[in-house]
Design a protein around this motif. Structure first.
Motif, PDB file in Angstrom:
ATOM      1  N   PRO A  21       7.753   0.929 -25.418  1.00 56.46           N
ATOM      2  CA  PRO A  21       7.293   0.469 -24.098  1.00 56.46           C
ATOM      3  C   PRO A  21       7.219   1.642 -23.136  1.00 56.46           C
ATOM      4  N   ALA A  22       6.263   1.589 -22.222  1.00 57.97           N
ATOM      5  CA  ALA A  22       6.087   2.652 -21.223  1.00 57.97           C
ATOM      6  C   ALA A  22       6.735   2.231 -19.907  1.00 57.97           C
ATOM      7  N   TRP A  23       7.532   3.138 -19.329  1.00 62.89           N
ATOM      8  CA  TRP A  23       8.198   2.890 -18.051  1.00 62.89           C
ATOM      9  C   TRP A  23       7.890   4.022 -17.084  1.00 62.89           C
ATOM     10  N   ASN A  24       7.958   3.710 -15.795  1.00 65.25           N
ATOM     11  CA  ASN A  24       8.105   4.738 -14.765  1.00 65.25           C
ATOM     12  C   ASN A  24       9.511   4.564 -14.201  1.00 65.25           C
ATOM     13  N   THR A  25      10.356   5.576 -14.400  1.00 63.42           N
ATOM     14  CA  THR A  25      11.754   5.443 -13.992  1.00 63.42           C
ATOM     15  C   THR A  25      12.047   6.092 -12.642  1.00 63.42           C
ATOM     16  N   GLU A  26      11.009   6.630 -11.988  1.00 63.03           N
ATOM     17  CA  GLU A  26      11.135   7.097 -10.607  1.00 63.03           C
ATOM     18  C   GLU A  26       9.756   7.056  -9.969  1.00 63.03           C
ATOM     19  N   LEU A  27       9.474   5.956  -9.269  1.00 65.99           N
ATOM     20  CA  LEU A  27       8.180   5.790  -8.613  1.00 65.99           C
ATOM     21  C   LEU A  27       8.210   6.475  -7.251  1.00 65.99           C
ATOM     22  N   HIS A  28       7.251   7.388  -7.015  1.00 65.21           N
ATOM     23  CA  HIS A  28       7.319   8.223  -5.817  1.00 65.21           C
ATOM     24  C   HIS A  28       6.179   8.045  -4.813  1.00 65.21           C
ATOM     25  N   ASP A  29       5.126   7.339  -5.149  1.00 65.53           N
ATOM     26  CA  ASP A  29       3.979   7.299  -4.237  1.00 65.53           C
ATOM     27  C   ASP A  29       3.953   6.093  -3.309  1.00 65.53           C
ATOM     28  N   TRP A  30       4.844   5.120  -3.519  1.00 60.75           N
ATOM     29  CA  TRP A  30       4.892   3.976  -2.612  1.00 60.75           C
ATOM     30  C   TRP A  30       5.775   4.371  -1.437  1.00 60.75           C
ATOM     31  N   VAL A  31       5.144   4.742  -0.331  1.00 62.48           N
ATOM     32  CA  VAL A  31       5.859   5.356   0.781  1.00 62.48           C
ATOM     33  C   VAL A  31       5.458   4.681   2.097  1.00 62.48           C
ATOM     34  N   GLY A  32       6.040   5.177   3.171  1.00 59.08           N
ATOM     35  CA  GLY A  32       5.674   4.713   4.498  1.00 59.08           C
ATOM     36  C   GLY A  32       6.857   4.169   5.262  1.00 59.08           C
ATOM     37  N   ILE A  33       6.822   4.403   6.562  1.00 62.57           N
ATOM     38  CA  ILE A  33       7.785   3.800   7.485  1.00 62.57           C
ATOM     39  C   ILE A  33       7.065   2.752   8.331  1.00 62.57           C
ATOM     40  N   ALA A  34       5.882   3.104   8.838  1.00 65.13           N
ATOM     41  CA  ALA A  34       5.041   2.122   9.521  1.00 65.13           C
ATOM     42  C   ALA A  34       4.558   1.100   8.498  1.00 65.13           C
ATOM     43  N   THR A  35       4.518  -0.163   8.894  1.00 65.45           N
ATOM     44  CA  THR A  35       4.163  -1.236   7.968  1.00 65.45           C
ATOM     45  C   THR A  35       2.794  -1.007   7.343  1.00 65.45           C
ATOM     46  N   GLU A  36       1.829  -0.558   8.120  1.00 61.32           N
ATOM     47  CA  GLU A  36       0.492  -0.341   7.559  1.00 61.32           C
ATOM     48  C   GLU A  36       0.524   0.674   6.426  1.00 61.32           C
ATOM     49  N   ASP A  37       1.301   1.742   6.584  1.00 63.91           N
ATOM     50  CA  ASP A  37       1.405   2.743   5.519  1.00 63.91           C
ATOM     51  C   ASP A  37       2.071   2.150   4.277  1.00 63.91           C
ATOM     52  N   VAL A  47       1.935  -0.897   3.320  1.00 66.35           N
ATOM     53  CA  VAL A  47       0.967  -1.799   2.691  1.00 66.35           C
ATOM     54  C   VAL A  47      -0.102  -1.004   1.945  1.00 66.35           C
ATOM     55  N   LEU A  48      -0.650   0.009   2.592  1.00 63.09           N
ATOM     56  CA  LEU A  48      -1.788   0.723   2.013  1.00 63.09           C
ATOM     57  C   LEU A  48      -1.404   1.563   0.801  1.00 63.09           C
ATOM     58  N   THR A  49      -0.119   1.881   0.623  1.00 59.27           N
ATOM     59  CA  THR A  49       0.310   2.636  -0.564  1.00 59.27           C
ATOM     60  C   THR A  49       0.909   1.739  -1.636  1.00 59.27           C
ATOM     61  N   ALA A  50       0.861   0.429  -1.449  1.00 58.32           N
ATOM     62  CA  ALA A  50       1.531  -0.492  -2.372  1.00 58.32           C
ATOM     63  C   ALA A  50       0.909  -0.485  -3.759  1.00 58.32           C
ATOM     64  N   ASP A  51      -0.356  -0.112  -3.869  1.00 61.62           N
ATOM     65  CA  ASP A  51      -0.959  -0.129  -5.200  1.00 61.62           C
ATOM     66  C   ASP A  51      -0.354   0.926  -6.115  1.00 61.62           C
ATOM     67  N   SER A  52       0.364   1.892  -5.554  1.00 68.53           N
ATOM     68  CA  SER A  52       1.104   2.833  -6.393  1.00 68.53           C
ATOM     69  C   SER A  52       2.125   2.121  -7.265  1.00 68.53           C
ATOM     70  N   PHE A  53       2.570   0.970  -6.823  1.00 66.34           N
ATOM     71  CA  PHE A  53       3.477   0.123  -7.599  1.00 66.34           C
ATOM     72  C   PHE A  53       2.700  -0.713  -8.616  1.00 66.34           C
ATOM     73  N   PHE A  54       1.644  -1.379  -8.158  1.00 65.85           N
ATOM     74  CA  PHE A  54       0.937  -2.329  -9.013  1.00 65.85           C
ATOM     75  C   PHE A  54       0.103  -1.656 -10.100  1.00 65.85           C
ATOM     76  N   GLU A  55      -0.423  -0.463  -9.833  1.00 72.29           N
ATOM     77  CA  GLU A  55      -1.350   0.157 -10.787  1.00 72.29           C
ATOM     78  C   GLU A  55      -0.694   0.413 -12.145  1.00 72.29           C
ATOM     79  N   TYR A  56       0.619   0.611 -12.180  1.00 80.66           N
ATOM     80  CA  TYR A  56       1.297   0.865 -13.447  1.00 80.66           C
ATOM     81  C   TYR A  56       1.225  -0.349 -14.374  1.00 80.66           C
ATOM     82  N   PHE A  57       1.332  -1.535 -13.814  1.00 78.15           N
ATOM     83  CA  PHE A  57       1.267  -2.741 -14.646  1.00 78.15           C
ATOM     84  C   PHE A  57      -0.149  -2.956 -15.163  1.00 78.15           C
ATOM     85  N   ARG A  58      -1.149  -2.668 -14.324  1.00 78.69           N
ATOM     86  CA  ARG A  58      -2.526  -2.790 -14.813  1.00 78.69           C
ATOM     87  C   ARG A  58      -2.797  -1.810 -15.955  1.00 78.69           C
ATOM     88  N   ALA A  59      -2.117  -0.662 -15.932  1.00 78.09           N
ATOM     89  CA  ALA A  59      -2.317   0.349 -16.973  1.00 78.09           C
ATOM     90  C   ALA A  59      -1.545   0.029 -18.244  1.00 78.09           C
TER      91      ALA A  59
END
Length: 705
Positions: A526-542, A544-556
């Motif tokens: 099985p493939a894992w990412n054991t340290e996800l680094h691109d889902w970032v932001g302090i402002a809510t908009e940021d 939200v807009l970087t959230a696909d860094s989390f989801f794209e791994y499952f699509r892959a």
């Protein structure tokens, strides 16, 4: 239960606005209190209630503030916020009620949500209107705009024959078509609860007057609680004048059962029956920079208690035996307290051990003394007595300091095995075994497959009786490309040494997620990412807009996931999800926390399910999961425009209404929840707001697993 109204109508509204000013500043500029007195012209059934807000914009520009309803007196409503604005007397502002979500106001289009007033035998008002006034801050000046609305009053009559269910949603579709075949589509939806019969239901439908060269068609769709649809064409061009201030009453007594009408969407997403990899999500607690030991019970509940994670990733700390033979078990005191607190709230939680980089185990003063500079510690995941470095000349640091240039020499394999064995034995003595373990933290170029094989072959013999041999994870590389390179060097006799293939994405050296998954699949890992680094932001908009860094791994095709730095400082930090203060209750749940929690609690131990899009739109990404009879669809629209999307579930049948959570920069970090009536038993259509993330939770009549 809140009832929400979703409006995509092109509307224009009227107001009287009063304003106050404070002392004059230098020149003509003034400080004005942001307080407005508002009355509404053109409709008699406006209700303003506690919690309602009015938005204030610079005319044609950005939002200044949302003003909260304070009081009313004989039809005059006061809105205020504890803030001031420095203005020139000639500055123009626009006041809009109800408060708009958009940070920039365009009076030609609006997408609104507001709470509906009442239910049952009452008069509902689609969208409650969008009332607006342009004004300047001058003493006692009131700006009045004439009513430009067209209003169609509709009496809703129960259809003839057998009708299954009571109305739960009313949808009005308006299409304006010009001579050149250009068309504008808009929709207003009213959700209803608590109806006991069809009697006395009335709607006021409002829209801009129709231009002379435009044909207008309006249809009404009524959806019942048992998902039956009834439709009626209300009017076509020429039925009514539909001009400024025009009012007409239509009695809807000829509703016909019909298949629902779909808008031409920007994209159709088909959820296939192709159920794929398991989903296995954990939480990172390797760095405890912002963990508060005095709050450990509270933080444990907020993390592994409230979020159904499968594992917690914790540290193997070089500080335990920084100098060979000198062991300092106290370095694990706080970590052990945390692990005990975790187990107390989630007894089934598993643990994943990972080496913490060496520099964390020295103070800044020690780093300068030993290595010549605070940033010149050799890059290692284990103590230097197990991983040897040698000096190769000198180098100059960015601040000009000349320091020794340390380069990797070799591992002492036997000492490396002893180091990991001591950790596992020590933790077992303190009540903890580990399901997973890394041998490296982004040192994949030297922790080669033969090192893994040596540890895998020799570590079990070093473990005390009863100590669990963890599954080894490799190579936990600095980048995806680094992981690809490492996997390509694995020989047949080395591939059994590790059970999970993992990468980090700290750096970007190229390589695709699919390439890594394909290599892992070839080795049956099985493939894992054991340290996800691109889902970032302090402002809510940021966030939200970087959230696909989390989801794209499952699509892959990735199965496992751990973020990085779950616990962050009170004022927020990139990557971190829970921002921790120093006293009980002084924490902030970031938008990342809320999104992560929603996904994990819904689909951990579920599966990814493949979806297919009709038209690729780079700004829209869709990630779908299934668990038992629950389908979860996460959709991110990063564009600056609203997009209508149809979701086709094929032969899967929707059971009841759809739960929706939405996040964007104008909403609280907790997001906003509402329900959606499916358009048919296996399809629904939705207009995605700009720069917004949605999670649709759909209950199905049958399990797909």
């Amino acid at each position: 239960m809140k009832n929400y109204i979703y409006t995509f109508l092109l509307l224009l509204f009227t107001s009287f606005v009063g304003c106050t000013k404070d002392d004059t500043l230098n020149g003509d500029f003034q400080d004005v209190n942001l307080s407005l007195n508002v009355s509404f012209s053109g409709l008699d059934n406006i209700t303003v209630k506690e919690g309602d807000k009015l938005s204030l914009y610079k005319k044609g520009g950005n939002k200044v503030a949302d003003l909260l309803f304070v009081s009313s007196d004989e039809g005059v409503y006061t809105f205020s916020v504890d803030a001031k604005q420095t203005v020139n007397p000639e500055d123009e502002f626009t006041a809009v009620f109800p408060a708009m979500e958009s940070p920039v106001y365009d009076s030609s289009v609006g997408v609104l949500k507001c709470e509906q007033n009442g239910s049952g035998s009452v008069e509902h008002l689609t969208s409650m209107g969008r009332f607006e006034a342009d004004f300047t801050f001058e003493d006692d000046k009131v700006v009045t705009l004439n009513n430009k609305l067209s209003v169609v009053s509709l009496d809703i009559v129960k259809p003839g024959g057998e009708v299954k269910g009571l109305p739960v949603e009313l949808e009005f579709n308006v299409t304006d078509e010009s001579a050149g075949n250009a068309s504008v589509y808009s929709k207003s939806v009213v959700s209803l609860v608590g109806l006991t019969d069809w009697d006395g239901l009335k709607i006021n439908l409002m829209s801009l007057p129709k231009a002379e060269n435009v044909n207008r068609n309006i249809s009404c769709v009524i959806v019942t609680s048992l998902n039956e649809h009834y439709i009626q064409e209300l009017m076509q061009d020429g039925t009514v004048k539909y001009g400024a201030g025009e009012n007409v009453t239509i009695n809807l007594n000829d509703l016909q059962y019909s298949e629902p009408v779909f808008v031409d969407p920007a994209q159709t997403v088909t959820i296939t029956d192709n159920v794929k990899q398991k989903i296995y999500i954990g939480l990172d607690a390797e760095r405890l920079w912002y963990w508060r030991d005095n709050l450990r019970d509270e933080l444990a509940q907020l993390s592994v208690g409230d979020i159904n994670v499968k594992f917690a990733r914790v540290a193997i700390d070089c500080g335990y035996e920084l100098e060979e033979g000198i062991k300092k078990p106290e370095v694990y005191d706080i970590q052990l307290n945390m692990m005990r607190a975790f187990k107390a709230v989630r007894p089934e939680l598993l643990f994943f051990a990972t080496p913490r980089p060496l520099f964390n185990s020295y103070t800044e003063e020690e780093r300068v003394e030993l290595f010549g500079h605070v940033d010149n510690t050799p890059w290692s995941s284990v103590p230097l007595w197990a991983c040897n470095f040698k000096q190769s000349g000198n180098k100059t640091m960015p601040d000009g300091t000349v320091v020794p240039n340390y380069v990797y020499d070799k591992y002492d394999k036997d000492k490396l095995v002893s180091y990991f064995a001591d950790y596992l034995n020590f933790m077992h003595d303190n009540g903890f075994d580990f399901e997973y373990m890394d041998l490296t933290n982004e040192t994949e170029t030297r922790t080669t497959p033969d090192i893994y094989k040596y540890v895998y072959d020799n570590l079990p013999a070093k473990l005390n009786a009863g100590v669990k041999m963890p599954t080894l994870i490799a190579p936990s590389s600095w980048s995806v490309q680094g992981g690809i390179n490492w996997m390509k060097t694995v020989t047949d006799d080395e591939k059994d040494a590790f059970g999970i293939a993992a990468v980090h994405n700290t750096g970007n050296q190229g390589g695709t997620l699919k390439q890594f998954v394909n290599l892992a699949t070839q080795m049956d890992k099985p493939a894992w990412n054991t340290e996800l680094h691109d889902w970032v932001g302090i402002a809510t908009e940021d966030e939200v807009l970087t959230a696909d860094s989390f989801f794209e791994y499952f699509r892959a095709g990735f199965t496992g996931m751990s973020g990085w730095l779950f616990f962050g400082p009170a004022n927020g930090k990139d990557h971190s999800k829970l921002w921790v203060g120093s006293t009980p209750g002084s924490h902030t749940k970031s938008a990342k926390y809320e999104i992560f929690k929603t996904v994990v609690n819904g689909v951990n131990d579920g599966n990814y399910i493949e979806s297919v899009v009709s038209t690729s739109i780079p700004e829209i990404t869709t990630t779908s999961f299934v668990k038992d009879k629950m389908l979860m669809i996460a959709v991110l629209n990063t564009s600056t425009d609203s997009k209508v999307v149809t979701y086709d579930l094929g032969n899967k049948i929707i059971d009841g209404q759809i739960s929706v959570k939405e996040w964007n920069g104008d909403l609280p970090k907790s997001g906003e929840e509402f329900t959606l009536v499916p358009t048919t038993s296996s399809k629904f259509q939705f207009a995605l707001g700009a720069k917004s993330l949605y999670i649709f939770t759909v209950n199905l009549t049958e399990s797909l697993q």
